[in-house]
Motif scaffolding. Sequence first.
Motif, PDB file in Angstrom:
ATOM      1  N   VAL A 614      52.307  56.094  37.748  1.00  0.00           N
ATOM      2  CA  VAL A 614      51.380  55.595  36.729  1.00  0.00           C
ATOM      3  C   VAL A 614      51.674  54.111  36.514  1.00  0.00           C
ATOM      4  O   VAL A 614      52.838  53.716  36.374  1.00  0.00           O
ATOM      5  CB  VAL A 614      51.537  56.366  35.407  1.00  0.00           C
ATOM      6  N   PHE A 615      50.613  53.282  36.488  1.00  0.00           N
ATOM      7  CA  PHE A 615      50.813  51.842  36.326  1.00  0.00           C
ATOM      8  C   PHE A 615      49.641  51.243  35.556  1.00  0.00           C
ATOM      9  O   PHE A 615      48.569  51.852  35.430  1.00  0.00           O
ATOM     10  CB  PHE A 615      50.979  51.152  37.690  1.00  0.00           C
ATOM     11  N   GLU A 616      49.827  50.041  35.046  1.00  0.00           N
ATOM     12  CA  GLU A 616      48.829  49.400  34.196  1.00  0.00           C
ATOM     13  C   GLU A 616      47.569  49.061  34.982  1.00  0.00           C
ATOM     14  O   GLU A 616      47.624  48.612  36.128  1.00  0.00           O
ATOM     15  CB  GLU A 616      49.416  48.120  33.580  1.00  0.00           C
ATOM     16  N   GLN A 617      46.426  49.250  34.325  1.00  0.00           N
ATOM     17  CA  GLN A 617      45.144  48.912  34.929  1.00  0.00           C
ATOM     18  C   GLN A 617      44.834  47.443  34.636  1.00  0.00           C
ATOM     19  O   GLN A 617      44.448  47.068  33.537  1.00  0.00           O
ATOM     20  CB  GLN A 617      44.037  49.802  34.356  1.00  0.00           C
ATOM     21  N   LYS A 618      45.034  46.604  35.641  1.00  0.00           N
ATOM     22  CA  LYS A 618      44.825  45.166  35.466  1.00  0.00           C
ATOM     23  C   LYS A 618      44.488  44.537  36.806  1.00  0.00           C
ATOM     24  O   LYS A 618      44.564  45.180  37.858  1.00  0.00           O
ATOM     25  CB  LYS A 618      46.073  44.512  34.880  1.00  0.00           C
ATOM     26  N   SER A 619      44.128  43.269  36.766  1.00  0.00           N
ATOM     27  CA  SER A 619      43.817  42.540  37.991  1.00  0.00           C
ATOM     28  C   SER A 619      45.106  42.258  38.760  1.00  0.00           C
ATOM     29  O   SER A 619      46.170  42.047  38.173  1.00  0.00           O
ATOM     30  CB  SER A 619      43.107  41.234  37.658  1.00  0.00           C
ATOM     31  N   ALA A 620      44.995  42.265  40.093  1.00  0.00           N
ATOM     32  CA  ALA A 620      46.158  42.031  40.945  1.00  0.00           C
ATOM     33  C   ALA A 620      45.755  41.171  42.130  1.00  0.00           C
ATOM     34  O   ALA A 620      44.586  41.157  42.538  1.00  0.00           O
ATOM     35  CB  ALA A 620      46.730  43.358  41.431  1.00  0.00           C
ATOM     36  N   PRO A 621      46.704  40.404  42.717  1.00  0.00           N
ATOM     37  CA  PRO A 621      46.407  39.581  43.896  1.00  0.00           C
ATOM     38  C   PRO A 621      45.781  40.402  45.012  1.00  0.00           C
ATOM     39  O   PRO A 621      46.010  41.607  45.132  1.00  0.00           O
ATOM     40  CB  PRO A 621      47.775  39.033  44.302  1.00  0.00           C
ATOM     41  N   VAL A 622      44.993  39.739  45.856  1.00  0.00           N
ATOM     42  CA  VAL A 622      44.207  40.432  46.870  1.00  0.00           C
ATOM     43  C   VAL A 622      45.050  41.016  47.995  1.00  0.00           C
ATOM     44  O   VAL A 622      44.591  41.888  48.729  1.00  0.00           O
ATOM     45  CB  VAL A 622      43.154  39.487  47.476  1.00  0.00           C
ATOM     46  N   SER A 623      46.294  40.546  48.145  1.00  0.00           N
ATOM     47  CA  SER A 623      47.155  41.072  49.202  1.00  0.00           C
ATOM     48  C   SER A 623      48.611  40.930  48.783  1.00  0.00           C
ATOM     49  O   SER A 623      48.957  40.125  47.907  1.00  0.00           O
ATOM     50  CB  SER A 623      46.926  40.345  50.530  1.00  0.00           C
ATOM     51  N   TYR A 624      49.463  41.706  49.437  1.00  0.00           N
ATOM     52  CA  TYR A 624      50.888  41.614  49.140  1.00  0.00           C
ATOM     53  C   TYR A 624      51.443  40.280  49.620  1.00  0.00           C
ATOM     54  O   TYR A 624      52.339  39.696  48.994  1.00  0.00           O
ATOM     55  CB  TYR A 624      51.640  42.770  49.798  1.00  0.00           C
ATOM     56  N   GLN A 625      50.904  39.777  50.706  1.00  0.00           N
ATOM     57  CA  GLN A 625      51.344  38.480  51.208  1.00  0.00           C
ATOM     58  C   GLN A 625      51.017  37.374  50.215  1.00  0.00           C
ATOM     59  O   GLN A 625      51.841  36.468  49.976  1.00  0.00           O
ATOM     60  CB  GLN A 625      50.694  38.194  52.557  1.00  0.00           C
ATOM     61  N   ALA A 626      49.824  37.450  49.599  1.00  0.00           N
ATOM     62  CA  ALA A 626      49.456  36.474  48.574  1.00  0.00           C
ATOM     63  C   ALA A 626      50.391  36.583  47.372  1.00  0.00           C
ATOM     64  O   ALA A 626      50.786  35.573  46.781  1.00  0.00           O
ATOM     65  CB  ALA A 626      48.013  36.692  48.144  1.00  0.00           C
ATOM     66  N   TYR A 627      50.761  37.792  47.018  1.00  0.00           N
ATOM     67  CA  TYR A 627      51.707  37.998  45.905  1.00  0.00           C
ATOM     68  C   TYR A 627      53.055  37.361  46.224  1.00  0.00           C
ATOM     69  O   TYR A 627      53.679  36.707  45.355  1.00  0.00           O
ATOM     70  CB  TYR A 627      51.871  39.493  45.641  1.00  0.00           C
ATOM     71  N   GLN A 628      53.518  37.541  47.467  1.00  0.00           N
ATOM     72  CA  GLN A 628      54.808  36.957  47.842  1.00  0.00           C
ATOM     73  C   GLN A 628      54.773  35.434  47.764  1.00  0.00           C
ATOM     74  O   GLN A 628      55.729  34.804  47.298  1.00  0.00           O
ATOM     75  CB  GLN A 628      55.194  37.407  49.264  1.00  0.00           C
ATOM     76  N   ARG A 629      53.661  34.829  48.211  1.00  0.00           N
ATOM     77  CA  ARG A 629      53.555  33.371  48.149  1.00  0.00           C
ATOM     78  C   ARG A 629      53.551  32.885  46.703  1.00  0.00           C
ATOM     79  O   ARG A 629      54.211  31.891  46.368  1.00  0.00           O
ATOM     80  CB  ARG A 629      52.282  32.912  48.871  1.00  0.00           C
ATOM     81  N   SER A 671      47.025  45.941  48.786  1.00  0.00           N
ATOM     82  CA  SER A 671      47.640  45.885  50.107  1.00  0.00           C
ATOM     83  C   SER A 671      46.942  46.870  51.034  1.00  0.00           C
ATOM     84  O   SER A 671      45.933  47.481  50.663  1.00  0.00           O
ATOM     85  CB  SER A 671      49.139  46.199  50.022  1.00  0.00           C
ATOM     86  N   THR A 672      47.473  47.010  52.217  1.00  0.00           N
ATOM     87  CA  THR A 672      46.975  47.978  53.202  1.00  0.00           C
ATOM     88  C   THR A 672      48.172  48.670  53.821  1.00  0.00           C
ATOM     89  O   THR A 672      49.317  48.218  53.678  1.00  0.00           O
ATOM     90  CB  THR A 672      46.165  47.291  54.311  1.00  0.00           C
ATOM     91  N   ILE A 673      47.926  49.759  54.541  1.00  0.00           N
ATOM     92  CA  ILE A 673      49.023  50.447  55.217  1.00  0.00           C
ATOM     93  C   ILE A 673      49.676  49.520  56.229  1.00  0.00           C
ATOM     94  O   ILE A 673      50.905  49.414  56.303  1.00  0.00           O
ATOM     95  CB  ILE A 673      48.515  51.731  55.905  1.00  0.00           C
ATOM     96  N   ALA A 674      48.844  48.807  57.003  1.00  0.00           N
ATOM     97  CA  ALA A 674      49.384  47.924  58.046  1.00  0.00           C
ATOM     98  C   ALA A 674      50.195  46.784  57.441  1.00  0.00           C
ATOM     99  O   ALA A 674      51.311  46.483  57.901  1.00  0.00           O
ATOM    100  CB  ALA A 674      48.245  47.374  58.896  1.00  0.00           C
ATOM    101  N   GLU A 675      49.672  46.135  56.391  1.00  0.00           N
ATOM    102  CA  GLU A 675      50.381  45.014  55.787  1.00  0.00           C
ATOM    103  C   GLU A 675      51.675  45.474  55.141  1.00  0.00           C
ATOM    104  O   GLU A 675      52.729  44.842  55.319  1.00  0.00           O
ATOM    105  CB  GLU A 675      49.497  44.337  54.739  1.00  0.00           C
TER     106      GLU A 675
END
Length: 684
Positions: A614-629, A671-675
Amino acid sequence: NQLKLKHSSKHSRHAACSVFELPVALSEVNRLFGKPLSALLIRNVFTLSAVYAHCLHRKMVSLRMLLISDATGVHHCRALHSSGSNCEASASPQMQAELSSEDSVDVPAERIFKQRSPAEKERLRSLESQLKDGRIPSLQQFMLGDEAHGTSSASSANAAESAHSSVPYLNDLSTTSNSDRKKVYIETYGCQMNVSDTEIVASILQQNGYDQTTEEDEADSVLLNTCAIRDNAEQKIWDRLYYFRSVRRKRKKTQPLSVGVLGCMAERLKKKLLETDKLVDVVVGPDAYRDLPRLLRNADDGQAGINVILSADETYADVAPVRVGTNGVHAFVSIMRGCNNMCSYCIVPFTRGRERSRPVESIVDEVRALSDQGYKEVVLLGQNVNSYNDTSVEEKPSADYSLARGFSTIYKKPDDGLRFADLVDRVSRVDSEMRIRFTSPHPKDFPDPLLHLIRERANVCRSIHIPAQSGSSAVLERMRRNHTVEAYIALIDHIREIVPDVSLSSDFISGFCGETEEDHQQTLSLLHRVKYDHAFMFAYSLREKTHAHRQLSDDVPHDVKQRRLREVIDTFYSLAREKNELEVGKTHLVLVEGPSRKNPHALVGKTDTNKKVVFEQKSAPVSYQAYQRQSSGSTSSDPAPGSVPAPGQYVAVRITSSSGVTLRGQLLAHSTIAEFDRLVTSAS
């Protein structure tokens, strides 16, 4: 429940019919007639087909034999019986009794013939002439008359359609208006296999004039898809049947209601369901769902019906399930039916029959269709899912699929055909962004090729259900599980060696026949030894027909069963809480299922290891790579706009706490499975 027409010879068709009561499902008639059988309500198809078979064998027919096709099937069977036809007809004892009855109802052929229209008289004379001259009409011509005879390939379909509309005993349900369609309400109990069966039933009914409704008040028919594995499950069904009896009485004059029982309980109790206070109109076993529309229509006319015949080959591979009420994220795909293991406590082999597997290509096609519809997770289903063996192809298994070490079977497995690992390999290649799960397996069928595939294929979930049932070798022997607890533990260790981060779940039965306190303590020890992530735990419930019912004594008192079950449950949850605390700080790829039931401002989803987060319903970066940057401050530009996750999307979530078997986390990014596999799983 099939009447099969077998064809041979280049110049004529020869047929043999085998009649089991009046219900008929004719794939060959479907093919020859040129219209989907599911779109036809054929009154006495069996009569026409049997007449046709008789004609082919005798090369001649009388007007009486033609006219009798308008009489009942019993009348025609009498005609065949008395004529000494070479047509092979095997009927039920009840039908045989009617055939030999002295008060046979004769059909006055000449009188019926005089009542026919000129066109119909000409059709009958033409058929008689063809047969006497040795010209054998096709079954389609036999049913439709000269309108369908002699037409070119380009116009044959139109001619058949025109002829079909003139035949009184054919009713094309595809043209049924919405106002004429009936509504059916289905309740499903038990395992995921029953959920899948309900989708098959809905599809069959939809093609035959029935629409599924979620409101029982507007239903013309109520169907209960049942489970027979435990007594508690059956008691729920009886309670619902008595409830619907009261509903039927209230609606008797305004909107009559028919009630049917489907599934395992239907097969197990059969006539008892029909005879007990007239609670039920229709009883249909797991292998007879194709016959359900006919039985429901008979019920509308006041005729109760039953069909619980088990099949050696029915898999419903050609039925496209109707997935009503799903979230569009998960889908069940049945890949095989039945079970050969014959565990002494289990009713499944007696209610669902022997194992038979769907062809690989039909499963791959269904998964591909689900991918095209946007589904993101498929669960492959079977009573013994990893015993899957498609022998319809002439391919050899891609690797050695010997049983797990220390395990054996009471039956001989085929040496050829595609195995479960071959299927998982092909299914997982359909869509690399679609998760693949499977249930329910048997511990004996976990060869190394399957385990390596789980480790290497990112979209094959690292979550394995591996039923133990008991931690005592003595109890396992009485259960006829064909392995010891030592072999089971060795398999667990081997699985974790190949797939280190695997999540394990299991089944446990408390209080089986002859279980001692020492046996029970050994089960608790197994729980401590393995530390499962999930478990399904029940007190033993004796089932009729099983080996335990015939050969063993249900000698553990009820209160002892319940106390032992409580200890098993408490031990599991205590260990699961400890194990889930180790998840805190880890990052998981979560497939979003939808809003949390307890918190409308939160979302819920499942990890690859099948744990709820269970996690908060909010906006998130479009990819995990973008989050890391963004987290590292390596980007000088404004961050890319994010979005709120929707059901069916993958997100990266860092676990912050655990509560029982539920995890809570912080949403990091889409994110995606591949990423995720490239940036997180492989890196760790």
